[in-house]
Design an enzyme around this catalytic site. Structure first.
Site, PDB file in Angstrom:
ATOM      1  CE1 TYR A 171      -3.325   2.727   0.356  1.00 50.97           C
ATOM      2  CE2 TYR A 171      -3.853   2.035   2.499  1.00 50.97           C
ATOM      3  CZ  TYR A 171      -4.137   3.050   1.569  1.00 50.97           C
ATOM      4  OH  TYR A 171      -4.893   3.718   1.448  1.00 50.97           O
ATOM      5  CB  CYS A 172       1.100   4.299   0.110  1.00 49.03           C
ATOM      6  SG  CYS A 172       1.468   6.018   0.172  1.00 49.03           S
ATOM      7  CB  ILE A 173       6.077   4.665   0.624  1.00 53.96           C
ATOM      8  CG1 ILE A 173       7.421   4.566   0.494  1.00 53.96           C
ATOM      9  CG2 ILE A 173       5.568   4.286   2.040  1.00 53.96           C
ATOM     10  CD1 ILE A 173       7.734   5.532  -1.254  1.00 53.96           C
ATOM     11  CG  PHE A 199      -3.454  -1.628  -2.231  1.00 55.00           C
ATOM     12  CD1 PHE A 199      -3.914  -2.506  -3.405  1.00 55.00           C
ATOM     13  CD2 PHE A 199      -4.117  -2.086  -0.971  1.00 55.00           C
ATOM     14  CE1 PHE A 199      -4.201  -3.878  -2.989  1.00 55.00           C
ATOM     15  CE2 PHE A 199      -4.490  -3.460  -0.809  1.00 55.00           C
ATOM     16  CZ  PHE A 199      -4.467  -4.163  -1.788  1.00 55.00           C
TER      17      PHE A 199
END
Length: 607
Positions: free
Chosen positions: A320-322, A349
């Site tokens: 998710y994200c980073i 994500f």
């Protein structure tokens, strides 16, 4: 009577807050930071370019000014003639919640103030767009920071020019301001470099009880993360386990809030064995933790532990994200080291891999600003998560900052109980070396998509060498990871790729439980050359993208169902019951030495 009321209010206010102002005065030196100095320099340079461009294009500037003058005169005439204010010269957008009170429309004075303000803001932004010759980055910064200043000056933010606030203050004899000042004082004391406005009641939720409460156990731990293995709830489970790699700039439990919006709990209910990494909240003692450590000492260690626990040779990775950036680097690292393919499929994500189009955060991506942030990070040992949280909130300043400023400090209302906002307020630091790498190597120089741009564990990584099936889910209103930017990243990896676009934003679009049926999504089997072309050919679907993704996830997993994997063994005993210890670390983080001094029993135990 009016004069007596305000004299009495000011006297009470001064008495209550005299010590606070003294403390604030002592802390003024902290305002003069390298970052603030760099911001002033960049602002002066950008403004000089704007003025120079305006001087060279008087006709374009004159046209904008004349249009403003004509409309302002029309607003004035309407006010003087007390015309029906439903025929406004300029009005707020349907999503602008600042002027909901009826007086903004029905009272001639306040309607005049509102329209004049809106016209000024629109004209100023049009002026920036009208000046030719500005480079894209300069225009982007001018537009972003001008919008910030304009929204900070909104009449809704001040008692004298906000009819609702003025009436409330008079009716309560200033009690709303006294309550608000007390809340402001508390928030100032718990803030870092910039005021962090409370969004929710910080005592409303307890980690492990109200949120982050899906049953599980911490089965592995090192200096960087704890690995949680969630307990099965089905008689059989899918053979291939799932590893969730959350972002290390936030707490993991955004994916495990309460029961009806927990992705982790939902995955377990679908028969998946879920492992999740809970990152440490770093202090100055972790200053030298680098981004590559999150790969070599993070995901690589987690994958090895899961292999040992389950006996499976591959896992399905979710980032998710980073955290997705870390996952991609892990897969590329395995390839560069010519190791066996430990990741069977990868789901990303709202993940940026190509950072050339990051969204509004790009306004801060400037060499001068980054050098200043690097200096502050190096001196402190970390990027303070409280300041980072405010930075992200100010990307949507009216809905994520000024509205809470008004509710908390000017109306004196207590913040509501909201689990997502509680998570948002539970900030995490980022180690200095890691944050500096992200800003310069990823955002500024975009090295991750360059040939021999980034080294991990002593080897150059190449995203094109990622050959596993990948699933990219982004969201259309994302202001942190612009979906057009995440799409460009998807084009940089190899293998079979699926791109999906969800409705809503960076958080709400992802935390979208199927039961709620709140936001839909778009799919397109053809990965076009550009994001806009992809969207033109996409089909819209109602319902949550979770079910679409889970079906995809199963297609890359063996249909074999096995008995649930045991939790706790000689090699991987249960260390703690989930959610573990790292997620409970709150800011400011005390050093190990300070914690030991405060807890003599811990010193005795460790001895």
């Amino acid at each position: 009577m009016f004069h007596h009321f305000f004299s009495d209010y000011l006297a009470r206010l001064q008495e209550q807050n005299q010590q606070w102002w003294q403390d604030l005065e002592q802390g003024k030196a902290a305002v003069d930071t390298p970052f603030n100095q760099a911001m002033q320099e960049v602002s002066l340079q950008d403004t000089a370019q704007l003025l120079e461009g305006a001087a060279q294009q008087p006709a374009a500037l004159l046209q904008v000014q004349m249009q403003w003058w004509e409309q302002q005169m029309q607003i004035w005439q309407n006010a003087m003639l007390a015309r029906d204010n439903t025929e406004e010269v300029v009005s707020e957008g349907s999503d602008d919640k600042r002027f909901k009170d009826k007086a903004w429309q029905e009272d001639v004075l306040y309607n005049f103030i509102k329209q004049s303000y809106l016209l000024f803001g629109r004209t100023y932004m049009e002026t920036i767009e009208a000046i030719e010759g500005l480079d894209d980055k300069t225009r982007e910064r001018l537009s972003f920071f001008s919008r910030q200043a304009i929204n900070a000056m909104a009449p809704s933010n001040y008692i004298a020019t906000n009819p609702e606030l003025l009436k409330m203050t008079l009716d309560s004899q200033g009690e709303n301001l006294l309550r608000g000042m007390e809340q402001l004082k508390q928030d100032m004391e718990s803030s870092a470099d910039i005021l962090k406005v409370r969004m929710t009641n910080n005592n409303a939720f307890r980690v492990g009880d109200d949120v982050a409460n899906t049953p599980g156990d911490v089965v592995y731990k090192n200096e960087l993360f704890e690995l949680i293995q969630y307990r099965p709830v089905t008689e059989k489970v899918n053979a291939t386990p799932v590893l969730v790699v959350p972002p290390f700039i936030n707490k993991y439990y955004i994916l495990d809030l309460r029961e009806k919006n927990s992705l982790v709990r939902w995955l377990v209910e679908q028969g998946h064995t879920v492992f999740l990494m809970s990152w440490r909240n770093p202090s100055a003692e972790q200053a030298e933790i680098g981004f590559e450590d999150y790969v070599t000492q993070g995901t690589v260690k987690a994958v090895s532990a899961i292999e040992d626990i389950t006996g499976q040779s591959q896992i399905n990775g979710v980032g998710y994200c980073i955290g997705g950036t870390v996952l991609a680097c892990t897969i590329a690292y395995y390839s560069a080291k010519r190791m066996k393919a430990r990741i069977k499929s990868a789901s990303f994500f709202t993940t940026l891999l190509d950072f050339s189009q990051p969204g509004e955060i790009g306004a801060y991506i400037n060499d001068s600003l980054i050098r200043a942030i690097e200096a502050q990070n190096t001196a402190r040992g970390y990027m303070d998560g409280r300041s980072l949280s405010v930075t992200f909130s100010l990307l949507r300043e009216n809905s994520l900052y000024w509205n809470y400023y008004i509710e908390n400090y000017l109306k004196g209302n207590s913040p509501v109980d909201f689990d997502l906002l509680y998570w948002n307020s539970d900030s995490t630091n980022v180690a200095a070396k890691t944050h500096n790498f992200i800003l310069r190597d990823l955002y500024l120089e975009n090295k991750l998509v360059q040939d021999k741009g980034v080294k991990v564990g002593g080897v150059w990584i190449d995203l094109n060498k990622i050959k596993v099936p990948s699933y990219f889910i982004s969201t259309k209103e994302d202001h942190i990871a612009l979906w057009q930017g995440t799409y460009r990243g998807a084009l940089n990896v190899g293998g079979n790729k699926t791109f999906v676009l969800g409705e809503s934003g960076h958080i709400a679009g992802i935390v979208n439980h199927p039961v709620k049926k709140k936001y839909g999504f778009w799919t397109n089997d053809h990965l076009a050359d550009t994001a806009d072309e992809w969207l033109e050919g996409a089909s819209h679907h109602t319902g949550s993208w979770w079910t679409h993704w889970e079906k995809w996830l199963r297609s890359y997993s063996p249909e074999e169902q096995v008995d649930p994997y045991s939790i706790g063994s000689d090699n991987y005993p249960t260390l703690y019951v989930a959610p573990g210890e790292y997620v409970r670390q709150v800011l400011p983080i005390k050093s190990d030495t300070e914690q030991n001094k405060a807890d003599p029993e811990r010193v005795e135990e460790e001895a």
